[in-house]
Write a protein that holds these residues in place. Structure first.
Motif, PDB file in Angstrom:
ATOM      1  N   HIS A 238     -20.516  -6.058 -10.386  1.00  0.00           N
ATOM      2  CA  HIS A 238     -21.809  -6.408  -9.793  1.00  0.00           C
ATOM      3  C   HIS A 238     -22.511  -7.471 -10.632  1.00  0.00           C
ATOM      4  O   HIS A 238     -23.011  -8.469 -10.108  1.00  0.00           O
TER       5      HIS A 238
ATOM      6  N   ASP B  87     -30.636  -3.008 -18.372  1.00  0.00           N
ATOM      7  CA  ASP B  87     -30.906  -3.863 -17.215  1.00  0.00           C
ATOM      8  C   ASP B  87     -30.278  -3.311 -15.954  1.00  0.00           C
ATOM      9  O   ASP B  87     -30.752  -3.579 -14.844  1.00  0.00           O
ATOM     10  N   VAL B  88     -29.186  -2.571 -16.099  1.00  0.00           N
ATOM     11  CA  VAL B  88     -28.439  -2.024 -14.964  1.00  0.00           C
ATOM     12  C   VAL B  88     -28.104  -0.578 -15.271  1.00  0.00           C
ATOM     13  O   VAL B  88     -27.717  -0.244 -16.395  1.00  0.00           O
TER      14      VAL B  88
ATOM     15  N   SER C 172     -27.441   0.000  -3.595  1.00  0.00           N
ATOM     16  CA  SER C 172     -27.784  -1.017  -4.576  1.00  0.00           C
ATOM     17  C   SER C 172     -29.226  -1.474  -4.423  1.00  0.00           C
ATOM     18  O   SER C 172     -29.661  -1.830  -3.313  1.00  0.00           O
ATOM     19  N   ARG C 173     -29.964  -1.472  -5.520  1.00  0.00           N
ATOM     20  CA  ARG C 173     -31.339  -1.976  -5.490  1.00  0.00           C
ATOM     21  C   ARG C 173     -31.357  -3.454  -5.128  1.00  0.00           C
ATOM     22  O   ARG C 173     -32.229  -3.907  -4.382  1.00  0.00           O
ATOM     23  N   ALA C 174     -30.389  -4.221  -5.650  1.00  0.00           N
ATOM     24  CA  ALA C 174     -30.338  -5.651  -5.340  1.00  0.00           C
ATOM     25  C   ALA C 174     -30.177  -5.877  -3.847  1.00  0.00           C
ATOM     26  O   ALA C 174     -30.835  -6.739  -3.253  1.00  0.00           O
TER      27      ALA C 174
ATOM     28  N   SER D 275     -23.157  -5.394  -2.695  1.00  0.00           N
ATOM     29  CA  SER D 275     -22.488  -4.391  -3.514  1.00  0.00           C
ATOM     30  C   SER D 275     -21.914  -3.284  -2.647  1.00  0.00           C
ATOM     31  O   SER D 275     -21.004  -2.564  -3.042  1.00  0.00           O
TER      32      SER D 275
ATOM     33  N   THR E 226     -25.870   2.716 -13.472  1.00  0.00           N
ATOM     34  CA  THR E 226     -25.037   3.218 -12.387  1.00  0.00           C
ATOM     35  C   THR E 226     -24.645   4.646 -12.693  1.00  0.00           C
ATOM     36  O   THR E 226     -24.420   5.021 -13.842  1.00  0.00           O
TER      37      THR E 226
ATOM     38  N   GLU F 186     -29.384 -12.375  -9.906  1.00  0.00           N
ATOM     39  CA  GLU F 186     -30.034 -11.589 -10.950  1.00  0.00           C
ATOM     40  C   GLU F 186     -29.598 -11.998 -12.353  1.00  0.00           C
ATOM     41  O   GLU F 186     -30.389 -11.962 -13.295  1.00  0.00           O
TER      42      GLU F 186
ATOM     43  N   LYS G 102     -35.015  -0.897 -12.454  1.00  0.00           N
ATOM     44  CA  LYS G 102     -33.943  -1.793 -12.889  1.00  0.00           C
ATOM     45  C   LYS G 102     -32.885  -1.870 -11.788  1.00  0.00           C
ATOM     46  O   LYS G 102     -33.012  -1.243 -10.746  1.00  0.00           O
ATOM     47  N   SER G 103     -31.850  -2.644 -12.020  1.00  0.00           N
ATOM     48  CA  SER G 103     -30.780  -2.776 -11.033  1.00  0.00           C
ATOM     49  C   SER G 103     -29.985  -1.466 -10.990  1.00  0.00           C
ATOM     50  O   SER G 103     -29.284  -1.124 -11.932  1.00  0.00           O
TER      51      SER G 103
ATOM     52  N   ASN H  15     -23.112 -11.359  -9.538  1.00  0.00           N
ATOM     53  CA  ASN H  15     -24.494 -11.441  -9.065  1.00  0.00           C
ATOM     54  C   ASN H  15     -25.237 -12.556  -9.804  1.00  0.00           C
ATOM     55  O   ASN H  15     -25.917 -12.319 -10.799  1.00  0.00           O
TER      56      ASN H  15
END
Length: 388
Positions: free
Chosen positions: A228, A82-83, A171-173, A376, A85, A235, A153-154, A232
């Motif tokens: 995050h 889902d995430v 950050s995509r969010a 973020s 980094t 999300e 994804k995030s 968050n």
């Protein structure tokens, strides 16, 4: 500005607050009451050290395991997280795997080939991809005009912003929710591997940062990703704590150390030390109850070949006490975590109708209690480029 600085501090504060409360004062309690469980948020983290060759090789093996155990030979590594980094070269690897181009993803094998073909050249202080002009062309060619919004994804990719003197996290969010936060993936990846200052502007021109590589301020971005997710609520509204996380963290050994003492060597040493400290902090935050089942760290401390490294005993970090060997090998741990990731994917598919209605109801009942998610990134970098 003061509130912006406080928001930025939240990025790394949460994981160390857990450590302080749980291990220094014994006050932190995980929520284990029998409420509706949303399942687990799955995080993939890739370190900045080296050229990400180890991480790419590990992900080739990991995707093979996931395909075999799931029975879906066409599945992709991005289907199970889902995430994601990544810092430095790890950020490029994360970008390749989670940014489709014309609907097609880079495979781990193709990503490895890209990293090998463009690995660090022995040309003094040039970046991962050689000279800056060449790096820009290579990244532009592979990512095109894709931006953070195009990732699936995030995505969280750090650099260090010289204008504010603090880490900055792409950050995509943030890109989805805020003005001045969407950047091209070529620019993001160029910033996270830059070994000298590079200016990066958001796609709308509202934000400008002067970046150097992510390894300077956040060589191991695992804590940032966990923080995050925990902060968050847009999300991940039902993530209660580390018991609701599945984290796979891949270390990358630094390139072989020179015997010549210079600034570059000190940066490598500092980066490796910071990565180990984050590993120790995260490991202890999960605690004895959740560490074995919810957190996997794989690192190649002796620069072994990937097959040798995967066959070696896994090592766990112990706060202030170094590392200890685990009975299982790295490959055996990957097998176990692959099973957990697949179980979570199947749980979602099985419960999609009932859980979606439940989550929708639960979400609207509780969102009024949540404060807005803090950015973020370091919001102090937001400014008009014309005022610079």
């Amino acid at each position: 500005m003061a509130s912006s600085a406080l928001d930025a501090d939240k990025l790394t504060n949460e994981i160390f607050s857990i450590l302080e409360n749980k291990f220094l004062f014994g006050q932190y309690q995980f929520q284990t009451n029998n409420v509706y469980s949303p399942g687990k948020v799955r995080i993939l983290s890739i370190d900045a050290g080296g050229d990400a060759i180890l991480a790419a090789n590990t992900l080739i093996h990991f995707q093979s395991i996931l395909r075999r155990k799931s029975g879906i030979p066409s599945s992709h590594i991005s289907d199970f997280f889902d995430v994601v980094t990544g810092a430095g070269a790890g950020g490029i690897l994360a970008g390749l795997l989670f940014t489709p181009k014309d609907g097609i993803f880079f495979t781990p094998e193709e990503s490895l080939k890209f990293m090998v073909d463009n690995r660090r050249r022995k040309l003094g202080r040039h970046s991962l991809l050689g000279q800056r002009s060449k790096a820009e062309k290579v990244l532009k060619k592979v990512f095109g005009e894709s931006t953070l919004k195009d990732t699936v994804k995030s995505v969280l990719i750090p650099c260090y912003d010289l204008r504010t003197g603090a880490p900055f996290v792409f950050s995509r969010a943030d890109a989805m929710e805020m003005e001045g936060c969407d950047f091209t993936m070529a620019g993001v990846c160029g910033a996270t591997v830059a070994d000298r200052a590079v200016e990066v502007k958001s796609t709308d021109g509202r934000r400008k940062i002067v970046a150097v590589g992510g390894g300077v301020g956040m060589s191991n971005p695992t804590a940032a990703a966990i923080t995050h997710v925990l902060n968050n609520k847009q999300e991940f509204p039902l993530c209660r704590g580390v018991q609701d996380l599945l984290v796979v963290s891949l270390g990358n050994p630094s390139s072989s150390m020179s015997s010549i003492i210079n600034s570059s060597l000190f940066v490598k040493i500092a980066g490796d030390g910071a990565a180990d400290m984050v590993d120790e902090a995260v490991s202890m935050a999960f605690g004895d109850e959740w560490r074995a089942s919810n957190y996997l760290r794989i690192n190649n401390v002796n620069n072994k070949k990937v097959e040798e490294m995967l066959g070696a005993k896994n090592m766990e970090s112990v706060l202030f006490k170094g590392k200890r060997l685990v009975e299982m090998t790295n490959m055996e741990k990957l097998e176990i975590f692959a099973g957990e990731l697949i179980k979570e994917k199947e749980r979602r598919a099985y419960c999609i109708s009932s859980s979606s209605s439940h989550q929708h109801h639960h979400h609207h009942q509780n969102m009024s209690n949540y404060s807005p998610r803090s950015s973020s990134s370091d919001t102090t970098t937001l400014s008009s480029t014309t005022s610079s």
